[in-house]
Design a protein around this motif. Structure first.
Motif, PDB file in Angstrom:
ATOM      1  N   ASN A   5      -6.804   5.355   4.555  1.00  0.00           N
ATOM      2  CA  ASN A   5      -6.584   5.727   3.181  1.00  0.00           C
ATOM      3  C   ASN A   5      -7.954   5.702   2.530  1.00  0.00           C
ATOM      4  OD1 ASN A   5      -3.812   5.911   2.839  1.00  0.00           O
ATOM      5  ND2 ASN A   5      -3.852   3.663   3.771  1.00  0.00           N
ATOM      6  N   THR A  26       0.843  -1.112   0.044  1.00  0.00           N
ATOM      7  CA  THR A  26      -0.067  -0.169   0.019  1.00  0.00           C
ATOM      8  C   THR A  26       0.810   1.143   0.073  1.00  0.00           C
ATOM      9  OG1 THR A  26      -1.600  -0.989   1.199  1.00  0.00           O
ATOM     10  CG2 THR A  26      -1.762   1.261   1.156  1.00  0.00           C
ATOM     11  N   GLU A  27       1.705   1.205   0.643  1.00  0.00           N
ATOM     12  CA  GLU A  27       2.862   2.356   0.943  1.00  0.00           C
ATOM     13  C   GLU A  27       3.299   2.564  -0.554  1.00  0.00           C
ATOM     14  OE1 GLU A  27       4.034   5.941   2.152  1.00  0.00           O
ATOM     15  OE2 GLU A  27       2.520   4.600   3.536  1.00  0.00           O
ATOM     16  N   GLN A  28       3.947   1.744  -0.963  1.00  0.00           N
ATOM     17  CA  GLN A  28       4.341   1.990  -2.417  1.00  0.00           C
ATOM     18  C   GLN A  28       3.519   2.655  -3.438  1.00  0.00           C
ATOM     19  OE1 GLN A  28       5.477  -1.808  -4.384  1.00  0.00           O
ATOM     20  NE2 GLN A  28       6.563  -0.652  -6.068  1.00  0.00           N
ATOM     21  N   THR A  38      -5.043   0.548   7.878  1.00  0.00           N
ATOM     22  CA  THR A  38      -4.818   0.851   6.561  1.00  0.00           C
ATOM     23  C   THR A  38      -6.008   1.393   5.846  1.00  0.00           C
ATOM     24  OG1 THR A  38      -2.870  -0.580   6.418  1.00  0.00           O
ATOM     25  CG2 THR A  38      -3.836   0.362   4.382  1.00  0.00           C
ATOM     26  N   ARG A  40       2.941   6.227  -2.706  1.00  0.00           N
ATOM     27  CA  ARG A  40       4.238   7.038  -3.196  1.00  0.00           C
ATOM     28  C   ARG A  40       3.730   7.211  -4.550  1.00  0.00           C
ATOM     29  NH1 ARG A  40       7.246   3.667   0.413  1.00  0.00           N
ATOM     30  NH2 ARG A  40       7.955   2.897  -1.383  1.00  0.00           N
TER      31      ARG A  40
END
Length: 275
Positions: A209, A171-173, A205, A176
């Protein structure tokens, strides 16, 4: 109440693909999704959607040569022209079928590829895809997929447990990449099954988001079977997304343990599974 869409590559595969629209409607689904529609004329699929009063939630951009192991083109240097042609084709299909979102599928990057070249290619392609789709009123989404597993043995084409070597995995990728592109038409697509395998922290998460998430998908872990099987507390997550006022579709992208209708007991509370 969550809006559930039947994934027609995974569900109702007791019957041929074009018969699955009727099967989904009879089961109580009001939405469907499928990855790859391109072997059928868009007008034929649009007619089936209209006939059975189904909304199409999601399709993917063309995935390249599936039989050769390709799973998308967005992060593959040197394939930019093919990716762009695929975006145009996906946009044509999505517009004809009144589909709400297109997944710009990243792909499996060959191990010899320079990581910085893959990243630059991916971001450039996402920017292009988001812009093209946005002009037609179609949302662009990206989905992290677990790179730990492969195709479903004996499963239908386009059904997998995961995609080994997939470029976008967490998710973080994805966040970004969305921030780097900076286009308001590029959104997050989260599959809870893949999230559980790669990172966990599902409720946190999703909560953090929720305004960036356009589409969700579900399946049980392990096995990618019904959401009532395995370790994920889906009733809790369904209540959570209701509290968070999530208005997108929740795609049922799971492999039924047995016959599709027999496995829909988990959905009875939501008006699905009762012909």
């Amino acid at each position: 109440m969550p809006r559930f869409a039947a994934n027609l590559h995974y569900l109702f595969n007791e019957v041929p693909f074009l018969d699955r629209f009727a099967a989904a409607a009879r089961a109580g689904f009001r939405g469907v999704e499928f990855q790859v529609p391109y072997q059928w004329p868009a007008a034929e699929l649009a007619s089936l959607l209209s006939e059975y009063r189904l909304e199409l939630a999601l399709i993917d951009t063309p995935q390249g040569n599936w039989d050769a192991g390709e799973r998308g083109l967005a992060a593959l240097p040197g394939r930019e022209d093919e990716f762009r042609a695929g975006v145009e084709l996906a946009a044509d299909y999505a517009q004809a079928m009144q589909c709400g979102a297109v997944h710009l599928i990243a792909g499996i990057v060959p191990p010899e590829t320079d990581p910085e070249a893959a990243k630059a290619t991916y971001l450039k392609n996402l920017a292009h895809g988001a812009q093209v789709l946005g002009k037609r009123g179609i949302a662009a989404v990206i989905e992290p997929i677990n790179p730990l597993q492969g195709d479903i043995d004996g499963g239908e084409t386009y059904t997998t447990y995961g995609m080994r070597g997939f470029y976008l995995t967490r998710t973080e990728q994805a966040l970004r990449a969305i921030e780097a592109v900076g286009d308001h038409n590029l959104h997050l697509h989260l599959d809870v099954y893949h999230m559980q395998l790669t990172e966990g922290h599902l409720a946190d998460t999703i909560t953090r988001n929720i305004r960036r998430i356009k589409h969700l998908q579900i399946a049980g872990v392990p096995g990618r079977n019904e959401p009532s099987r395995g370790e994920i507390n889906y009733p809790y997550l369904f209540d959570l997304i209701d509290r968070l006022e999530f208005s997108g579709w929740v795609g049922c992208e799971y492999r039924p343990f047995g016959e599709t209708m027999a496995g829909l007991g988990w959905a009875a509370a939501y008006g699905i599974g009762r012909p």
